[in-house]
Design an enzyme around this catalytic site. Structure first.
Site, mmCIF file in Angstrom:
data_model
loop_
_atom_site.group_PDB
_atom_site.id
_atom_site.type_symbol
_atom_site.label_atom_id
_atom_site.label_comp_id
_atom_site.label_asym_id
_atom_site.label_seq_id
_atom_site.Cartn_x
_atom_site.Cartn_y
_atom_site.Cartn_z
ATOM 1 N N ASP A 1 -56.596 0.684 65.473
ATOM 2 C CA ASP A 1 -56.089 0.326 66.796
ATOM 3 C C ASP A 1 -55.690 1.175 67.639
ATOM 4 O O ASP A 1 -55.800 1.587 68.797
ATOM 5 C CB ASP A 1 -55.198 -1.008 66.651
ATOM 6 C CG ASP A 1 -55.815 -2.175 66.054
ATOM 7 O OD1 ASP A 1 -57.131 -2.347 66.486
ATOM 8 O OD2 ASP A 1 -55.144 -3.163 65.687
ATOM 9 N N LYS B 1 -55.350 -9.182 59.061
ATOM 10 C CA LYS B 1 -54.921 -7.407 58.905
ATOM 11 C C LYS B 1 -54.099 -7.314 57.767
ATOM 12 O O LYS B 1 -54.154 -6.268 56.961
ATOM 13 C CB LYS B 1 -54.726 -6.960 60.191
ATOM 14 C CG LYS B 1 -55.797 -7.078 61.333
ATOM 15 C CD LYS B 1 -55.453 -6.428 62.407
ATOM 16 C CE LYS B 1 -56.466 -6.636 63.530
ATOM 17 N NZ LYS B 1 -56.171 -5.665 64.915
#
Ligand code: ATR
Length: 283
Positions: A107, A71
């Site tokens: 997220d 990420k």
């Protein structure tokens, strides 16, 4: 639908990636909305990640999800990122636009989407949230809670320095508390979130006394194996509302699908049952 082969292609890139439920989620939505597209799994080692991402278009992809451990590197490779990804320094959703790579981090949106769907009205009270843990998930959740207008967030983590780093970067009313104080912090809390791996299958249990939580509080656990953690079971026994990690898993996928395939998908009860059954059968 167009004939096979004419559709848009996206993928999830991870190392390992076999466990990812993203293909199941996106493939469900593609069929549900009758969209000609596909969503693959790409197992890409860290040393091969940059070349893979730079070759997305050449491989016929319009974008994809990025999972551990990529990420942060994905964020660095983007030509442009959303404000959320910029604040978090990590991207989990990539798409190509005008020949450039763009990135977002969904997220936090997934976390809020799950609370909104599974504990509707949870944000009527937004005075205090207690967040346990200080990894990447905690960072995204603290950011999302601040964006939603939480008045005060207390982060408690075994390694206090990581919690302090989150508080320093958050730029909002975020405080740090000792890990040993976690049960006492719950007095007056509106929301408790577990972002640690404690309570997951194969990990130690999360040792916390919920007695001090007010009866109106909501408890959220990002762990989804088992589907109902001990924390959520005890919260339910006390009559508190509980939100399982499956919700975040499902809702974080929504913005990516919208970017790649042009439809805002709904997290249906059928999709949830499908993913829950898969989790149950594989553990
Ligand atoms: P992620 O990025 O997915 O949130 P992570 O960075 O590995 O994952 O974070 C895992 C979290 O679980 C951390 O907050 C970790 O605490 P430390 O920062 O002290 O490592 C927490 N955690 C894992 N095992 C733990 C344990 N046995 N007791 C307390 N906290 C634990």
């Amino acid at each position: 639908m167009n004939p096979a082969g004419g559709g848009r292609r996206a993928c999830v890139i991870g190392w390992p990636v076999a466990h990812s439920r993203s293909p199941m989620i996106h493939t469900y939505w593609l069929a549900h909305y009758g969209i000609d597209g596909s969503y693959d799994r790409a197992a890409v080692a860290p040393e091969a990640f940059e070349a893979f991402v730079r070759g997305l278009a050449a491989q016929g992809y319009i974008g994809g999800n990025v999972t551990l451990p990529h990420k942060e590197r994905a964020f660095e490779l983007c030509a442009s990122v959303t404000e959320t990804a910029s604040r978090l320094g990590a991207a989990n959703t990539l798409w190509l636009e005008d020949g450039h790579l763009h990135g977002d981090n969904t997220d936090g949106a997934g976390f809020l989407g799950a609370l909104d769907q599974d504990a509707c009205g949870w944000d009527a009270r937004k005075n205090v949230a207690v967040v346990l843990g200080a990894g990447g998930a905690a960072r995204a959740i603290v950011d999302a809670l601040l964006a939603r207008g939480m008045n005060r967030i207390v982060v408690s983590n075994r390694t206090r320095a990581r919690a302090e780093e989150i508080a320093a970067r958050a730029g909002g009313p975020v405080e740090v508390a000792d890990w040993d104080a976690r049960s006492r912090l719950l007095a007056g809390a509106d929301l408790l979130v577990n972002t640690t791996s404690l309570g997951m299958v194969g990990q130690p249990p999360l040792d916390i006394d919920l007695t001090a939580l007010p009866p109106t509080a909501t408890v959220s656990d990002i762990v989804y194996v088992p589907l109902e953690t001990e924390l959520l079971r005890r919260a339910r026994e006390r009559g508190l509302r509980g939100v399982s990690g499956v919700g975040m898993l499902l809702h974080q996928a929504v913005p990516g699908f919208r970017r790649w395939f042009g439809t805002t998908p709904v997290v249906t009860p059928e999709l949830r049952r499908l993913v829950e059954a898969d989790i149950t059968s594989s553990h």
